[in-house]
Design an enzyme around this catalytic site. Structure first.
Site, PDB file in Angstrom:
ATOM      1  N   ARG A 237      30.042  40.334  53.635  1.00 21.69           N
ATOM      2  CA  ARG A 237      29.667  41.726  53.389  1.00 21.69           C
ATOM      3  C   ARG A 237      28.821  42.224  54.553  1.00 21.69           C
ATOM      4  O   ARG A 237      28.088  41.459  55.180  1.00 21.69           O
ATOM      5  CB  ARG A 237      28.853  41.861  52.091  1.00 21.69           C
ATOM      6  CG  ARG A 237      29.681  41.891  50.813  1.00 21.69           C
ATOM      7  CD  ARG A 237      30.504  43.172  50.717  1.00 21.69           C
ATOM      8  NE  ARG A 237      31.224  43.287  49.449  1.00 21.69           N
ATOM      9  CZ  ARG A 237      32.454  42.850  49.236  1.00 21.69           C
ATOM     10  NH1 ARG A 237      33.102  42.216  50.200  1.00 21.69           N
ATOM     11  NH2 ARG A 237      33.046  43.043  48.071  1.00 21.69           N
ATOM     12  N   GLU A 266      29.609  50.448  56.445  1.00 23.66           N
ATOM     13  CA  GLU A 266      31.038  50.721  56.585  1.00 23.66           C
ATOM     14  C   GLU A 266      31.499  51.774  55.576  1.00 23.66           C
ATOM     15  O   GLU A 266      30.913  51.890  54.490  1.00 23.66           O
ATOM     16  CB  GLU A 266      31.842  49.432  56.428  1.00 23.66           C
ATOM     17  CG  GLU A 266      31.744  48.768  55.073  1.00 23.66           C
ATOM     18  CD  GLU A 266      32.552  47.486  54.988  1.00 23.66           C
ATOM     19  OE1 GLU A 266      33.400  47.415  54.080  1.00 23.66           O
ATOM     20  OE2 GLU A 266      32.345  46.559  55.800  1.00 23.66           O
ATOM     21  N   HIS A 284      37.847  45.429  57.248  1.00 20.69           N
ATOM     22  CA  HIS A 284      37.623  44.930  55.879  1.00 20.69           C
ATOM     23  C   HIS A 284      38.950  44.725  55.152  1.00 20.69           C
ATOM     24  O   HIS A 284      39.186  45.283  54.076  1.00 20.69           O
ATOM     25  CB  HIS A 284      36.714  45.882  55.095  1.00 20.69           C
ATOM     26  CG  HIS A 284      36.036  45.213  53.941  1.00 20.69           C
ATOM     27  ND1 HIS A 284      34.824  45.635  53.441  1.00 20.69           N
ATOM     28  CD2 HIS A 284      36.388  44.145  53.178  1.00 20.69           C
ATOM     29  CE1 HIS A 284      34.467  44.859  52.422  1.00 20.69           C
ATOM     30  NE2 HIS A 284      35.407  43.948  52.247  1.00 20.69           N
TER      31      HIS A 284
END
Length: 321
Positions: A237, A266, A284
């Site tokens: 993360r 993000e 991601h």
């Protein structure tokens, strides 16, 4: 029928499954709602299937006072204020297990890409700079025979360790809890403290949950402990790594390279990453294979059905009980 909201696009089979039990309001156009639009959409919903970008907090819960379950379509849930949900009696679920192997595959790919400068090589070729083969051109770091340091050793970390064994890598790990001796032996993995892992690893790979305790778990001090020819990979993360400190370390060659699938804030990205050749950047997508994303969406939906249609405990309960 009970109202269910699916905030982001999922597969048709998931919507059909939910519609067999509920009145479903879905976002199959995958619009990026403004906050007020999203809050209006969830009004009156008893169940909400969220994406990892949906911030579930008191404001969100105020807009859906009837909600009984928030089913996050991800294994991570740092987008959800679990304490706020628990105070209101709202169940929070996630989708562990179904994405372990897919993410482990991607972790190995990202590690290899960073170590062997694959992104840099492709940019070099596409820009027309490749004119000849030189003996010392784009020398990278070997994977085989190296030491892989895994920070986090749950299901995904252990799946990565199995793959690393196939590359002849020495595996060391650091986690909140040490696994059993049998698991360590089966995976040829050795538990070490954080400093030892940073100092000994040729690749440091992060696969730990994000929390206030792991915020900037890797910062300037930790990066200076790593080998100059080492590589940092983050598929966990954003926020676990201090992105500003990492940019400085890459620019100053404190470490050799990095491979990143997640970032602080993000989908915003620190633009200074784009100026660096020694970092592989990925949006991601660690779990983004079609079979895995189908399984994730259905797992979240099954959690909704278990709770709201059958009055049962969900498959994947996050809240403390």
């Amino acid at each position: 029928m009970k109202k269910i909201v699916v905030t982001r696009e999922v597969f048709t089979e998931t919507i059909d499954f939910l519609k067999s039990h509920f009145d479903v309001a879905s976002n199959q156009e995958d619009r990026l709602f403004r906050r007020n639009e999203l809050l209006s959409l969830i009004s009156g919903a008893e169940g909400i299937q969220t994406g990892s970008g949906d911030q579930v907090n008191d404001e969100f819960l105020d807009a859906a006072p009837q909600v009984k379950i928030v089913a996050n379509t991800a294994v991570g849930y740092n987008n959800i204020d679990v304490d706020a949900c628990s105070r209101r009696g709202v169940i929070v679920t996630n989708t562990p297990g179904v994405l372990d192997e897919c993410v482990a595959d991607y972790a190995m790919g990202l590690m290899i890409a960073a170590c062997r400068r694959i992104g840099e090589g492709e940019r070099f070729l596409r820009s027309g700079q490749w004119k000849a083969v030189y003996f010392k051109q784009m020398l990278g770091v070997d994977i085989h025979g190296g030491t892989l340091g895994l920070v986090g050793f749950g299901r995904i970390g252990q799946a990565i360790a199995r793959r690393a064994n196939g590359f002849g890598m020495r595996v060391i790990y650091h986690a909140r809890s040490r696994v059993s001796e049998d698991v360590e032996q089966n995976l040829n993995a050795t538990y070490v403290d954080k400093s030892h892992l940073l100092q000994e690893s040729d690749v440091v790979l992060l696969i730990l949950p994000y929390s206030k305790d792991t915020h900037h778990f890797i910062g300037a001090r930790e990066l200076r402990q790593m080998k100059p020819r080492s590589v940092l990979v983050n598929i966990a993360r954003g926020g676990i790594v201090d992105d500003n400190a990492l940019i400085m370390a890459l620019r100053d060659r404190v470490i050799f390279a990095a491979g990143l699938d997640v970032y602080e804030g993000e989908p915003a990205l620190n633009p200074e990453f784009l100026e660096l050749e020694n970092v592989v950047l990925s949006p991601h997508i660690g779990s983004a294979s079609e079979p895995t994303r189908r399984a994730m969406a259905m797992t979240a939906a099954k959690n909704l059905v278990a709770v709201l249609a059958h009055g049962q405990a969900p498959l994947n309960w996050v809240n403390p009980r």
